[in-house]
Design a protein around this motif. Structure first.
Motif, short mmCIF file in Angstrom:
data_model
loop_
_atom_site.label_atom_id
_atom_site.label_comp_id
_atom_site.label_asym_id
_atom_site.label_seq_id
_atom_site.Cartn_x
_atom_site.Cartn_y
_atom_site.Cartn_z
N ARG A 1 0.85 -1.21 -0.11
CA ARG A 1 0.15 -0.08 -0.21
C ARG A 1 0.92 1.25 -0.04
O ARG A 1 0.15 2.24 -0.25
CB ARG A 1 -1.03 0.03 1.03
N SER A 2 2.01 1.33 0.22
CA SER A 2 2.92 2.29 0.47
C SER A 2 3.75 2.77 -0.75
O SER A 2 4.62 3.61 -0.91
CB SER A 2 3.95 2.40 1.60
N ILE A 3 3.52 1.93 -1.82
CA ILE A 3 4.28 1.81 -3.05
C ILE A 3 4.19 3.60 -3.70
O ILE A 3 5.17 3.88 -4.28
CB ILE A 3 3.82 1.07 -4.11
N ASN A 4 3.13 4.11 -3.53
CA ASN A 4 3.10 5.62 -4.11
C ASN A 4 3.39 6.60 -3.27
O ASN A 4 3.14 7.80 -3.28
CB ASN A 4 1.45 5.76 -4.57
N GLU A 5 3.96 6.06 -1.88
CA GLU A 5 4.53 6.94 -0.92
C GLU A 5 6.03 7.09 -0.75
O GLU A 5 6.35 7.66 0.21
CB GLU A 5 3.70 6.77 0.50
N GLY A 6 6.67 6.75 -1.81
CA GLY A 6 8.05 6.62 -1.94
C GLY A 6 8.99 5.36 -1.35
O GLY A 6 9.67 5.18 -0.44
N TYR A 7 8.34 4.11 -2.07
CA TYR A 7 8.84 2.80 -1.86
C TYR A 7 10.34 2.66 -2.27
O TYR A 7 10.85 3.33 -3.29
CB TYR A 7 8.16 2.10 -2.66
N ALA A 8 11.28 2.29 -1.31
CA ALA A 8 12.74 2.02 -1.91
C ALA A 8 12.87 0.57 -2.21
O ALA A 8 12.75 -0.36 -1.64
CB ALA A 8 13.61 2.29 -0.50
N TYR A 9 13.02 0.56 -3.54
CA TYR A 9 13.22 -0.92 -4.17
C TYR A 9 14.52 -1.30 -3.61
O TYR A 9 15.53 -0.92 -3.66
CB TYR A 9 13.27 -0.57 -5.75
N ASN A 10 14.64 -2.81 -3.46
CA ASN A 10 15.76 -3.44 -3.00
C ASN A 10 16.31 -4.07 -4.38
O ASN A 10 15.66 -4.79 -5.12
CB ASN A 10 15.32 -4.65 -1.90
N LYS A 11 17.53 -3.64 -4.55
CA LYS A 11 18.53 -4.13 -5.78
C LYS A 11 18.34 -5.52 -5.83
O LYS A 11 18.58 -6.24 -6.98
CB LYS A 11 19.53 -3.39 -5.81
N GLN A 12 18.71 -6.43 -4.74
CA GLN A 12 18.35 -7.76 -4.75
C GLN A 12 17.20 -8.51 -4.93
O GLN A 12 16.78 -9.24 -5.79
CB GLN A 12 19.49 -8.32 -3.62
N ASP A 13 16.42 -8.05 -4.02
CA ASP A 13 14.93 -8.70 -3.83
C ASP A 13 13.99 -8.31 -4.76
O ASP A 13 13.24 -9.02 -5.34
CB ASP A 13 14.54 -8.81 -2.55
N ASP A 14 13.74 -6.92 -5.14
CA ASP A 14 12.94 -6.57 -6.04
C ASP A 14 13.06 -6.43 -7.56
O ASP A 14 12.11 -6.48 -8.48
CB ASP A 14 12.36 -5.11 -5.37
N MET A 15 14.45 -6.25 -7.66
CA MET A 15 14.82 -6.20 -9.10
C MET A 15 15.40 -7.61 -9.94
O MET A 15 16.15 -7.56 -10.77
CB MET A 15 15.79 -5.28 -9.25
N THR A 16 14.72 -8.86 -9.39
CA THR A 16 15.23 -9.88 -9.93
C THR A 16 14.08 -10.48 -11.21
O THR A 16 12.88 -10.36 -10.79
CB THR A 16 15.12 -11.12 -9.03
N PRO A 17 14.52 -10.46 -12.34
CA PRO A 17 13.60 -10.77 -13.41
C PRO A 17 13.13 -12.27 -13.47
O PRO A 17 13.91 -13.18 -13.18
CB PRO A 17 14.59 -10.53 -14.79
N ILE A 18 12.12 -12.53 -13.89
CA ILE A 18 11.29 -13.84 -14.00
C ILE A 18 11.52 -14.33 -15.56
O ILE A 18 11.06 -13.38 -16.42
CB ILE A 18 9.97 -13.89 -13.51
N ILE A 19 11.93 -15.37 -15.59
CA ILE A 19 12.18 -15.93 -16.94
C ILE A 19 10.46 -16.23 -17.53
O ILE A 19 9.83 -16.91 -16.83
CB ILE A 19 13.01 -17.18 -17.08
N LEU A 20 10.45 -15.74 -19.02
CA LEU A 20 9.34 -15.99 -19.50
C LEU A 20 9.12 -17.32 -20.56
O LEU A 20 8.15 -17.53 -21.24
CB LEU A 20 8.54 -14.72 -20.22
N GLU A 21 10.16 -17.96 -20.65
CA GLU A 21 10.15 -19.13 -21.43
C GLU A 21 9.96 -20.32 -20.91
O GLU A 21 10.25 -20.44 -19.59
CB GLU A 21 11.66 -19.17 -22.26
N SER A 22 9.46 -21.35 -21.70
CA SER A 22 9.42 -22.75 -21.01
C SER A 22 10.71 -23.37 -21.01
O SER A 22 11.60 -23.42 -21.97
CB SER A 22 8.32 -23.47 -21.95
#
Length: 475
Positions: free
Chosen positions: A166-187
């Protein structure tokens, strides 16, 4: 003759950037263009025998490129005219052993390269590009390099739903390890630890004549890039919306200026040449020469474009500006022309460099963060950057030279300085000045959202930026 069509120039720039998702692709594309224009490739490990009128280039670690034209052999009198830029941009690089298996998901372990605006990377289809090295059975010190660009989106970094944050629009600090991990879209049904190598194995075997085995893949430098292409936007397509404007706009503009300033022009005997490359930037007549340039007293020194890597992470690499690379190249040029060390040192007094890196336009929603009196705007022309603490190399002398070049050719320009209570960015200008005692001015095309996954510029500013470089080489 000289093309001042902002739309055509802007589209050429966007096409180049779309084909250049990493520094390796950017350099490879420039290399192809230089080959088309009959530049001779040099090797740092070989002797250089240079001649007046010669056109040359060299590539360093596949990510920096230096191109020059020997306009004359009087460098001790007329020196070097240099435009310096950089090929890298902020983004995410794959770590070693990048695969992370989490239940039904396969994710990629990445780390930031340079200072980016993290949230702009969220919820966008992403792909991979860079270089891969495979085994050379004949010589372990010369592994085989492959420059690759996957032309399909394979991953995404999804935001957490607002219901769970709920606080994402109040200045959320993205964690470079936990939040910025891409998910593979291929089988993928194989061993998760082999996903990337299997992907690369398939890509290399589809695009290369010589097939490789999975075990032949030794290592790689791979980066995420936004799959959606940059484009010209606006009611009249007057704006450039594109990633990596910082600083591929400077690379493209400086190489374009060097090629067009060359009166010998492009080869017309090679039927394999792509006639669309630089089709709009380089408008040379059928004789291959700009007659108006012919009638002028010609510069008789060396015109050089230096595009370094790793500016975004400090430049302290063998292919970066904070090394002996440029000074060594200038010395090799002088020796290749039969000059003495004394003549080289004398040449510095007549030399001049434009440090080309983008600048900040005033943000219409945040104008208070701009300096009170130095406020670049779109369509106002190239921006001259100054800083009392020498984060930029400009001084009154170098600024005066650049202003006069623009004034003589009717090119608009503007000035940039940071607010005194804000830290400044930096460029290769001051780094180069610490190695070479030559005059340097820092100049950039103004943009918004610098270091976002998608930056914003104006086609008229790019045209003026490019033209100022062309006039610099032409005089």
């Amino acid at each position: 003759m000289f093309n001042d069509n902002s739309f055509e120039l802007g589209q050429d720039l966007v096409d180049y950037i779309n084909d250049s998702p990493t520094m390796y692709n950017a350099v490879e594309n420039v290399r192809v263009w230089l080959d088309e224009y009959n530049f001779e490739r040099l090797d740092l490990a070989e002797e250089w025998k240079l001649v007046k009128g010669g056109k040359y280039y060299l590539v360093v670690n596949s990510s920096s490129i230096f191109a020059f034209i020997v306009a004359g052999d009087r460098i001790e009198r007329e020196g070097f005219r240099i435009i310096g830029s950089h090929t890298d941009s902020p983004g995410f690089k794959l770590k070693p052993n990048p695969e992370i298996k989490q239940r039904q998901y396969l994710k990629l372990n990445v780390e930031p390269y340079g200072g980016m605006i993290l949230n702009t990377w969220m919820d966008r289809p992403l792909s991979l590009a860079g270089r891969v090295f495979t085994r050379n059975m004949d010589d372990p010190f010369k592994p085989i390099e492959h420059i690759i660009k996957l032309d399909r989106p394979i991953c995404i970094i999804p935001n957490l739903a607002i219901h769970m944050n709920r606080s994402i629009n109040e200045g959320y600090a993205y964690n470079k390890q936990d939040d910025m991990t891409p998910i593979i879209l291929e089988s993928y049904e194989g061993e998760e630890k082999d996903y990337i190598r299997s992907l690369l194995h398939r890509e290399i075997n589809m695009t290369c004549r010589e097939k490789v085995s999975l075990d032949d893949i030794l290592d790689y430098d791979l980066y995420l890039y936004e799959y959606e292409k940059g484009s010209l936007i606006g009611d009249e397509k007057e704006y450039i919306s594109c990633g990596r404007l910082d600083n591929l706009a400077s690379v493209h503009a400086s190489i374009s200026a060097l090629l067009y300033s060359d009166s010998l022009g492009r080869s017309v005997c090679n039927e394999d040449i792509d006639i669309n490359s630089f089709r709009n930037v380089l408008s040379i007549n059928e004789a291959g020469m700009d007659q108006s340039v012919q009638q002028k007293a010609r510069f008789e020194g060396v015109k050089l474009v230096a595009a370094f890597n790793n500016e975004e992470v400090g430049s302290q690499t063998r292919q970066g500006a904070d090394s002996q690379l440029l000074i060594n190249i200038l010395e090799r040029i002088a020796l290749g022309l039969g000059k003495t060390k004394s003549q080289l040192l004398r040449s510095y007094e007549s030399s001049f460099m434009i440090s080309a890196d983008l600048a900040h336009a005033v943000h219409p929603n945040k104008s208070s963060v701009a300096d009170p009196t130095n406020r670049p705007v779109f369509a106002g022309g190239p921006t001259i950057k100054s800083h009392a603490g020498q984060a930029y190399a400009s001084d009154a002398y170098s600024v005066a030279v650049y202003k006069d070049i623009c004034d003589r050719n009717g090119i608009k320009y503007q000035t940039f300085a940071n607010r005194s209570d804000k830290a400044s960015g930096s460029t290769i200008g001051s780094i180069t000045a610490s190695y070479l005692p030559i005059a340097i001015v820092d100049v950039g095309m103004p943009v918004l959202a610098m270091h976002s996954i998608r930056e914003l510029g104006h086609i008229d500013d790019y045209r003026s930026y490019y033209e100022s470089f062309y006039r610099f080489f032409e005089l």
